[in-house]
Scaffold this motif. Structure first.
Motif, PDB file in Angstrom:
ATOM      1  N   ILE A   1       4.890  -6.997 -12.635  1.00  0.00           N
ATOM      2  CA  ILE A   1       4.918  -5.654 -12.063  1.00  0.00           C
ATOM      3  C   ILE A   1       6.223  -5.029 -12.532  1.00  0.00           C
ATOM      4  CG2 ILE A   1       5.063  -4.295  -9.947  1.00  0.00           C
ATOM      5  CD1 ILE A   1       3.410  -6.509  -8.581  1.00  0.00           C
ATOM      6  N   THR A   2       6.137  -3.945 -13.265  1.00  0.00           N
ATOM      7  CA  THR A   2       7.311  -3.333 -13.889  1.00  0.00           C
ATOM      8  C   THR A   2       7.735  -2.086 -13.142  1.00  0.00           C
ATOM      9  OG1 THR A   2       6.624  -4.165 -16.070  1.00  0.00           O
ATOM     10  CG2 THR A   2       8.271  -2.404 -16.023  1.00  0.00           C
ATOM     11  N   LEU A   3       9.006  -2.053 -12.754  1.00  0.00           N
ATOM     12  CA  LEU A   3       9.599  -0.880 -12.131  1.00  0.00           C
ATOM     13  C   LEU A   3      10.461  -0.169 -13.160  1.00  0.00           C
ATOM     14  CD1 LEU A   3      10.777  -2.367  -8.693  1.00  0.00           C
ATOM     15  CD2 LEU A   3       8.574  -1.307  -9.253  1.00  0.00           C
ATOM     16  N   ASP A   4      10.379   1.134 -13.201  1.00  0.00           N
ATOM     17  CA  ASP A   4      11.200   1.932 -14.109  1.00  0.00           C
ATOM     18  C   ASP A   4      12.362   2.550 -13.339  1.00  0.00           C
ATOM     19  OD1 ASP A   4       9.541   1.501 -16.365  1.00  0.00           O
ATOM     20  OD2 ASP A   4       8.149   3.032 -15.619  1.00  0.00           O
TER      21      ASP A   4
ATOM     22  N   VAL B   1       2.997   0.724   3.594  1.00  0.00           N
ATOM     23  CA  VAL B   1       2.897  -0.430   4.475  1.00  0.00           C
ATOM     24  C   VAL B   1       2.683  -1.705   3.661  1.00  0.00           C
ATOM     25  CG1 VAL B   1       0.390  -0.183   4.757  1.00  0.00           C
ATOM     26  CG2 VAL B   1       1.706  -1.335   6.536  1.00  0.00           C
ATOM     27  N   VAL B   2       3.187  -2.820   4.189  1.00  0.00           N
ATOM     28  CA  VAL B   2       2.947  -4.143   3.613  1.00  0.00           C
ATOM     29  C   VAL B   2       2.054  -4.902   4.587  1.00  0.00           C
ATOM     30  CG1 VAL B   2       3.965  -6.324   2.865  1.00  0.00           C
ATOM     31  CG2 VAL B   2       5.161  -4.175   2.426  1.00  0.00           C
TER      32      VAL B   2
ATOM     33  N   GLU C   1       0.827  -1.196   0.000  1.00  0.00           N
ATOM     34  CA  GLU C   1       0.000   0.000   0.000  1.00  0.00           C
ATOM     35  C   GLU C   1       0.867   1.254   0.000  1.00  0.00           C
ATOM     36  OE1 GLU C   1      -2.825  -0.188   3.198  1.00  0.00           O
ATOM     37  OE2 GLU C   1      -3.696  -2.088   2.496  1.00  0.00           O
ATOM     38  N   LYS C   2       0.907   1.913  -1.162  1.00  0.00           N
ATOM     39  CA  LYS C   2       1.579   3.202  -1.328  1.00  0.00           C
ATOM     40  C   LYS C   2       3.027   3.168  -0.842  1.00  0.00           C
ATOM     41  CE  LYS C   2      -2.721   5.859  -1.121  1.00  0.00           C
ATOM     42  NZ  LYS C   2      -3.469   6.952  -0.463  1.00  0.00           N
ATOM     43  N   LEU C   3       3.773   2.156  -1.329  1.00  0.00           N
ATOM     44  CA  LEU C   3       5.167   2.000  -0.922  1.00  0.00           C
ATOM     45  C   LEU C   3       6.067   3.011  -1.619  1.00  0.00           C
ATOM     46  CD1 LEU C   3       5.666  -1.880  -0.962  1.00  0.00           C
ATOM     47  CD2 LEU C   3       5.103  -0.416   0.987  1.00  0.00           C
ATOM     48  N   THR C   4       6.912   3.655  -0.837  1.00  0.00           N
ATOM     49  CA  THR C   4       7.954   4.521  -1.367  1.00  0.00           C
ATOM     50  C   THR C   4       9.289   4.037  -0.833  1.00  0.00           C
ATOM     51  OG1 THR C   4       6.504   6.461  -1.525  1.00  0.00           O
ATOM     52  CG2 THR C   4       8.873   6.884  -1.439  1.00  0.00           C
TER      53      THR C   4
ATOM     54  N   ASP D   1       7.720   5.067  -5.967  1.00  0.00           N
ATOM     55  CA  ASP D   1       6.942   5.992  -5.151  1.00  0.00           C
ATOM     56  C   ASP D   1       5.456   5.644  -5.241  1.00  0.00           C
ATOM     57  OD1 ASP D   1       6.418   8.244  -3.555  1.00  0.00           O
ATOM     58  OD2 ASP D   1       6.077   9.492  -5.311  1.00  0.00           O
ATOM     59  N   GLN D   2       4.812   5.515  -4.072  1.00  0.00           N
ATOM     60  CA  GLN D   2       3.363   5.264  -4.003  1.00  0.00           C
ATOM     61  C   GLN D   2       2.965   4.015  -4.793  1.00  0.00           C
ATOM     62  OE1 GLN D   2       0.983   7.634  -2.214  1.00  0.00           O
ATOM     63  NE2 GLN D   2       3.034   7.706  -1.313  1.00  0.00           N
ATOM     64  N   LEU D   3       3.754   2.964  -4.634  1.00  0.00           N
ATOM     65  CA  LEU D   3       3.513   1.706  -5.358  1.00  0.00           C
ATOM     66  C   LEU D   3       2.526   0.850  -4.569  1.00  0.00           C
ATOM     67  CD1 LEU D   3       4.352  -0.226  -7.699  1.00  0.00           C
ATOM     68  CD2 LEU D   3       6.164  -1.075  -6.181  1.00  0.00           C
ATOM     69  N   SER D   4       1.450   0.443  -5.237  1.00  0.00           N
ATOM     70  CA  SER D   4       0.424  -0.377  -4.591  1.00  0.00           C
ATOM     71  C   SER D   4       0.051  -1.554  -5.486  1.00  0.00           C
ATOM     72  CB  SER D   4      -0.837   0.451  -4.294  1.00  0.00           C
ATOM     73  OG  SER D   4      -0.580   1.506  -3.391  1.00  0.00           O
ATOM     74  N   PHE D   5      -0.132  -2.703  -4.863  1.00  0.00           N
ATOM     75  CA  PHE D   5      -0.634  -3.879  -5.583  1.00  0.00           C
ATOM     76  C   PHE D   5      -1.056  -4.920  -4.563  1.00  0.00           C
ATOM     77  CE2 PHE D   5       4.007  -4.190  -5.330  1.00  0.00           C
ATOM     78  CZ  PHE D   5       4.180  -5.406  -4.704  1.00  0.00           C
ATOM     79  N   ASN D   6      -1.803  -5.915  -5.033  1.00  0.00           N
ATOM     80  CA  ASN D   6      -2.249  -7.025  -4.198  1.00  0.00           C
ATOM     81  C   ASN D   6      -1.767  -8.338  -4.796  1.00  0.00           C
ATOM     82  OD1 ASN D   6      -4.064  -5.750  -2.114  1.00  0.00           O
ATOM     83  ND2 ASN D   6      -5.088  -5.036  -3.974  1.00  0.00           N
ATOM     84  N   ILE D   7      -1.354  -9.249  -3.926  1.00  0.00           N
ATOM     85  CA  ILE D   7      -0.979 -10.600  -4.318  1.00  0.00           C
ATOM     86  C   ILE D   7      -1.986 -11.549  -3.677  1.00  0.00           C
ATOM     87  CG2 ILE D   7       0.803 -12.369  -4.304  1.00  0.00           C
ATOM     88  CD1 ILE D   7       1.667  -9.886  -5.820  1.00  0.00           C
TER      89      ILE D   7
END
Length: 210
Positions: A203-206, A61-62, A9-12, A22-28
């Motif tokens: 999930i792609t990070l730049d 947060v994770v 949730e909104k990982l930086t 920055d502000q990375l969010s996803f669900n597994i």
């Protein structure tokens, strides 16, 4: 999502003054097989370590089943198998002893060690000290723990490194079996993964130059 096994949730993440993501969010969710991809320096390993609870994000947060992993660490680690660049193999123990030790700390001693080592092409090296094994063999001792694991979530940093083609196929089949049984796999890989697009999420990070 209330059915997510793992939520970001909104990982930086900031390393050496540079924002990796920055502000990375996803669900597994159960049944997900996810590859974290991106160029070197994009933060793939940093993200895996955050997901595994080994590093803290700058922000965000994770959560494991909607609970912050920093507050429910024991419960999370009971459900986590993490294999990073450092294999976590004890050099003073043999290949056989390493796997027996892994079973013991997880309270399970009923598995066939020889059969497990055969899965990673280490038959004949059961009694060899891990410190005397090649880099590829050392890595395979670590990966053999996957065949022993009852954890729901596998987080794996470059699991195919130093593994031959047959070993890669064996691992890919294990990943599919794990997610089909309700688990989840999150991994990085510089190698092409021969798993159908219908099974593999990305999930792609730049690379962030700022």
């Amino acid at each position: 999502m209330d059915h997510a096994l793992l939520s970001a949730e909104k990982l930086t993440c900031i390393r050496e003054g540079r924002i990796l993501f920055d502000q990375l969010s996803f669900n597994i969710c159960a049944g997900d097989l996810v590859q974290i991809e991106g160029p070197n320096g994009a933060g793939k390993t940093s993200l895996l370590r955050i997901l595994a609870g080994l590093s803290r994000p700058y922000d965000g947060v994770v959560k494991f089943k909607q609970q912050d992993i920093s507050r429910y660490r024991d419960q999370y680690y009971e459900n986590l198998m993490y294999i990073g660049h450092l294999a976590g193999v004890k050099g003073e123990l043999t290949a056989d002893e390493n796997l027996r030790f892994n079973l013991k700390i997880h309270g399970d001693n009923d598995q066939n060690i020889s059969e497990t080592l055969a899965k990673v092409n280490l038959t004949g090296f059961e009694d060899a000290l891990a410190s005397h094994l090649s880099a590829g063999q050392h890595r395979r001792v670590a990966l053999a723990r996957l065949w022993q694991s009852k954890a729901k979530i596998w987080i794996l940093d470059e699991p195919f490194t130093a593994i031959d083609k047959a070993g890669v196929i064996e691992l890919e089949q294990l990943f599919i079996q794990h997610v089909d049984n309700g688990g989840a796999v999150i991994l990085t890989s510089h190698q092409d993964i021969q798993i159908g697009r219908d099974r593999l999420q990305r999930i792609t990070l730049d690379y962030n130059f700022d």
